[in-house]
Design a protein around this motif. Structure first.
Motif, PDB file in Angstrom:
ATOM      1  N   CYS A  45       0.756  -1.175  -0.042  1.00  0.00           N
ATOM      2  CA  CYS A  45       0.065  -0.004   0.015  1.00  0.00           C
ATOM      3  C   CYS A  45       0.951   1.267  -0.065  1.00  0.00           C
ATOM      4  CB  CYS A  45      -0.990  -0.016   1.206  1.00  0.00           C
ATOM      5  SG  CYS A  45      -2.134  -1.263   1.192  1.00  0.00           S
ATOM      6  N   VAL A  46       0.558   2.250  -0.964  1.00  0.00           N
ATOM      7  CA  VAL A  46       1.340   3.570  -0.850  1.00  0.00           C
ATOM      8  C   VAL A  46       0.355   4.678  -0.733  1.00  0.00           C
ATOM      9  CG1 VAL A  46       2.534   4.972  -2.507  1.00  0.00           C
ATOM     10  CG2 VAL A  46       2.588   2.331  -2.800  1.00  0.00           C
ATOM     11  N   ILE A  47       0.926   5.390   0.445  1.00  0.00           N
ATOM     12  CA  ILE A  47      -0.002   6.346   1.031  1.00  0.00           C
ATOM     13  C   ILE A  47       0.974   7.828   0.866  1.00  0.00           C
ATOM     14  CG2 ILE A  47      -1.089   4.954   2.663  1.00  0.00           C
ATOM     15  CD1 ILE A  47       0.748   6.238   4.971  1.00  0.00           C
ATOM     16  N   MET A 213      -0.374  -7.018  -5.455  1.00  0.00           N
ATOM     17  CA  MET A 213      -1.106  -5.699  -5.563  1.00  0.00           C
ATOM     18  C   MET A 213      -0.175  -4.524  -5.061  1.00  0.00           C
ATOM     19  SD  MET A 213      -4.559  -7.495  -4.142  1.00  0.00           S
ATOM     20  CE  MET A 213      -5.438  -6.093  -3.697  1.00  0.00           C
ATOM     21  N   VAL A 214      -0.337  -3.573  -5.813  1.00  0.00           N
ATOM     22  CA  VAL A 214       0.408  -2.350  -5.488  1.00  0.00           C
ATOM     23  C   VAL A 214      -0.939  -1.394  -5.562  1.00  0.00           C
ATOM     24  CG1 VAL A 214       1.829  -0.384  -5.773  1.00  0.00           C
ATOM     25  CG2 VAL A 214       2.564  -2.873  -6.459  1.00  0.00           C
ATOM     26  N   VAL A 215      -1.189  -0.921  -4.012  1.00  0.00           N
ATOM     27  CA  VAL A 215      -2.514  -0.163  -3.937  1.00  0.00           C
ATOM     28  C   VAL A 215      -2.238   1.185  -3.414  1.00  0.00           C
ATOM     29  CG1 VAL A 215      -4.649  -0.212  -2.757  1.00  0.00           C
ATOM     30  CG2 VAL A 215      -3.615  -2.363  -3.488  1.00  0.00           C
ATOM     31  N   VAL A 216      -2.632   2.179  -4.235  1.00  0.00           N
ATOM     32  CA  VAL A 216      -2.308   3.606  -3.678  1.00  0.00           C
ATOM     33  C   VAL A 216      -3.730   3.853  -3.065  1.00  0.00           C
ATOM     34  CG1 VAL A 216      -2.343   6.003  -4.565  1.00  0.00           C
ATOM     35  CG2 VAL A 216      -0.726   4.528  -5.490  1.00  0.00           C
ATOM     36  N   THR A 217      -3.638   4.254  -1.710  1.00  0.00           N
ATOM     37  CA  THR A 217      -4.906   4.410  -1.018  1.00  0.00           C
ATOM     38  C   THR A 217      -4.937   5.327  -0.216  1.00  0.00           C
ATOM     39  OG1 THR A 217      -6.603   2.930  -0.001  1.00  0.00           O
ATOM     40  CG2 THR A 217      -4.438   2.700   0.383  1.00  0.00           C
ATOM     41  N   HIS A 218      -6.106   5.839   0.323  1.00  0.00           N
ATOM     42  CA  HIS A 218      -6.293   6.731   1.750  1.00  0.00           C
ATOM     43  C   HIS A 218      -7.056   5.737   2.785  1.00  0.00           C
ATOM     44  CE1 HIS A 218      -4.820  10.342  -0.073  1.00  0.00           C
ATOM     45  NE2 HIS A 218      -5.824  10.223  -1.268  1.00  0.00           N
ATOM     46  N   GLU A 219      -7.296   4.667   2.328  1.00  0.00           N
ATOM     47  CA  GLU A 219      -7.983   3.910   3.246  1.00  0.00           C
ATOM     48  C   GLU A 219      -6.764   3.224   4.288  1.00  0.00           C
ATOM     49  OE1 GLU A 219     -11.017   3.656   3.652  1.00  0.00           O
ATOM     50  OE2 GLU A 219     -11.530   4.603   1.774  1.00  0.00           O
ATOM     51  N   MET A 220      -6.644   3.631   5.433  1.00  0.00           N
ATOM     52  CA  MET A 220      -5.647   3.483   6.586  1.00  0.00           C
ATOM     53  C   MET A 220      -5.879   1.925   7.043  1.00  0.00           C
ATOM     54  SD  MET A 220      -3.365   5.625   5.807  1.00  0.00           S
ATOM     55  CE  MET A 220      -3.283   7.064   5.039  1.00  0.00           C
ATOM     56  N   VAL A 231       4.017   2.224   2.149  1.00  0.00           N
ATOM     57  CA  VAL A 231       5.193   2.918   1.607  1.00  0.00           C
ATOM     58  C   VAL A 231       4.492   4.426   2.054  1.00  0.00           C
ATOM     59  CG1 VAL A 231       6.491   4.018  -0.048  1.00  0.00           C
ATOM     60  CG2 VAL A 231       6.444   1.483   0.190  1.00  0.00           C
ATOM     61  N   PHE A 232       5.346   5.246   2.455  1.00  0.00           N
ATOM     62  CA  PHE A 232       4.803   6.879   2.444  1.00  0.00           C
ATOM     63  C   PHE A 232       5.845   7.530   1.722  1.00  0.00           C
ATOM     64  CE2 PHE A 232       5.655  10.930   4.386  1.00  0.00           C
ATOM     65  CZ  PHE A 232       4.502  11.471   4.134  1.00  0.00           C
ATOM     66  N   PRO A 244       2.916  -2.148   7.776  1.00  0.00           N
ATOM     67  CA  PRO A 244       2.034  -1.129   8.146  1.00  0.00           C
ATOM     68  C   PRO A 244       1.739  -0.806   9.651  1.00  0.00           C
ATOM     69  CG  PRO A 244       1.046  -2.932   6.395  1.00  0.00           C
ATOM     70  CD  PRO A 244       2.461  -3.407   6.984  1.00  0.00           C
ATOM     71  N   ALA A 245       1.626  -1.849  10.502  1.00  0.00           N
ATOM     72  CA  ALA A 245       1.564  -1.344  11.851  1.00  0.00           C
ATOM     73  C   ALA A 245       2.542  -0.903  12.266  1.00  0.00           C
ATOM     74  CB  ALA A 245       1.554  -2.975  12.601  1.00  0.00           C
ATOM     75  N   ASP A 246       3.893  -0.779  11.792  1.00  0.00           N
ATOM     76  CA  ASP A 246       5.048  -0.068  12.373  1.00  0.00           C
ATOM     77  C   ASP A 246       4.780   1.393  11.788  1.00  0.00           C
ATOM     78  OD1 ASP A 246       6.035  -2.482  13.549  1.00  0.00           O
ATOM     79  OD2 ASP A 246       7.344  -3.036  11.987  1.00  0.00           O
TER      80      ASP A 246
END
Length: 264
Positions: A45-47, A213-220, A231-232, A244-246
């Motif tokens: 996931c990419v935020i 999957m590579v997901v650009v998302t705002h769904e935390m 990834v930020f 993600p948890a870290d």
């Protein structure tokens, strides 16, 4: 900075690898050296804030945008280029299209063909791009529509569907090409809040089946629950990456902490 992968180390463990990827539009440098590795079967996931380069990077993976520097590999093959000695040669458009067909992409806006039925939208690419037999494609499409919960809407037209239903059709359409990799560019951001869950549920099921999957998302919540890596990005750079948890629970950079304080 390279995000961790859950698969074994080795030459074949990465499905996507980016090294020093750069991209500019005019004088604006949108990607300023992206290093990432996505393992097979991994959900990354990419935020990040708007304008950070997230969507541009996603579009570079399937060569909808050409990189200006660095290199990208998908399944061990350079994206958009062939290396001969120390030189890169751009692939012909037909070769690019063939490789792009192995990568499914779901956009923020559904991009369905309004004049085709739901079934027609799903079977269009396998029929026209790959020339598959209609009976085979039709059967696969109906199975996919059932998988995304729309088995009873095959004869409907996009104008008759809700936003969530349209996005689920878009996912089925991408899966109809039997891709090795799925890219999601903020797939829920154009949906009414009550419709977000039905799309995320389909994406969860894909993750459970082992789809990379590579997901650009705002769904935390989705990133925390389903993602193997988070990834930020900010200002064209990977600022922070990890589990993600870290990243969500204990961000290491001030920029990431400031961003998360506004979205969590």
């Amino acid at each position: 900075m390279t995000a961790p992968v859950r698969t074994e180390d080795g030459p074949d463990s990465a499905l996507v690898r980016a090294e020093g990827v750069r991209k500019s539009f005019g004088r604006t440098e949108v990607l300023r050296g992206i290093d990432l590795t996505v393992g097979r079967g991994q959900v990354m996931c990419v935020i990040g804030p708007s304008g950070s380069g997230k969507s541009t990077f996603l579009r570079c993976i399937n060569h909808l945008e050409k990189v200006d520097g660095g290199r990208l590999w998908v399944d061990g093959e350079l994206v958009g280029y062939r290396q001969v000695g120390n030189r890169l040669h751009e692939l012909r458009e037909s070769e690019v299209a063939r490789k792009r067909a192995e990568i499914g992409m779901v956009f923020q806006h559904f991009n369905l063909f309004p004049h085709l039925t739901v079934l027609g939208n799903v079977i269009e690419a396998p029929l026209r791009v790959r020339g598959e037999a209609k009976d085979t494609v039709d059967q696969r499409a109906r199975q996919l529509l059932a998988q995304v919960g729309l088995g009873d809407r095959a004869g409907a037209y996009p104008a008759q569907l809700s936003g969530g239903q349209k996005q689920r059709v878009a996912i089925a359409r991408a899966l109809a090409m039997q891709p090795k990799l799925m890219l999601f560019d903020e797939p829920t951001s154009a949906l009414d809040p009550e419709l977000v869950g039905e799309v995320l549920d389909v994406m969860r099921s894909l993750a459970d089946e082992g789809m990379t999957m590579v997901v650009v998302t705002h769904e935390m919540g989705f990133a925390r629950e389903v993602g193997d890596a988070l990834v930020f990005m900010d200002e064209g750079l990977v600022v922070e990456a990890g589990l993600p948890a870290d990243v969500l629970g204990n961000p290491q950079t001030e920029r990431c902490r400031a961003f998360l304080s506004k979205v969590l």
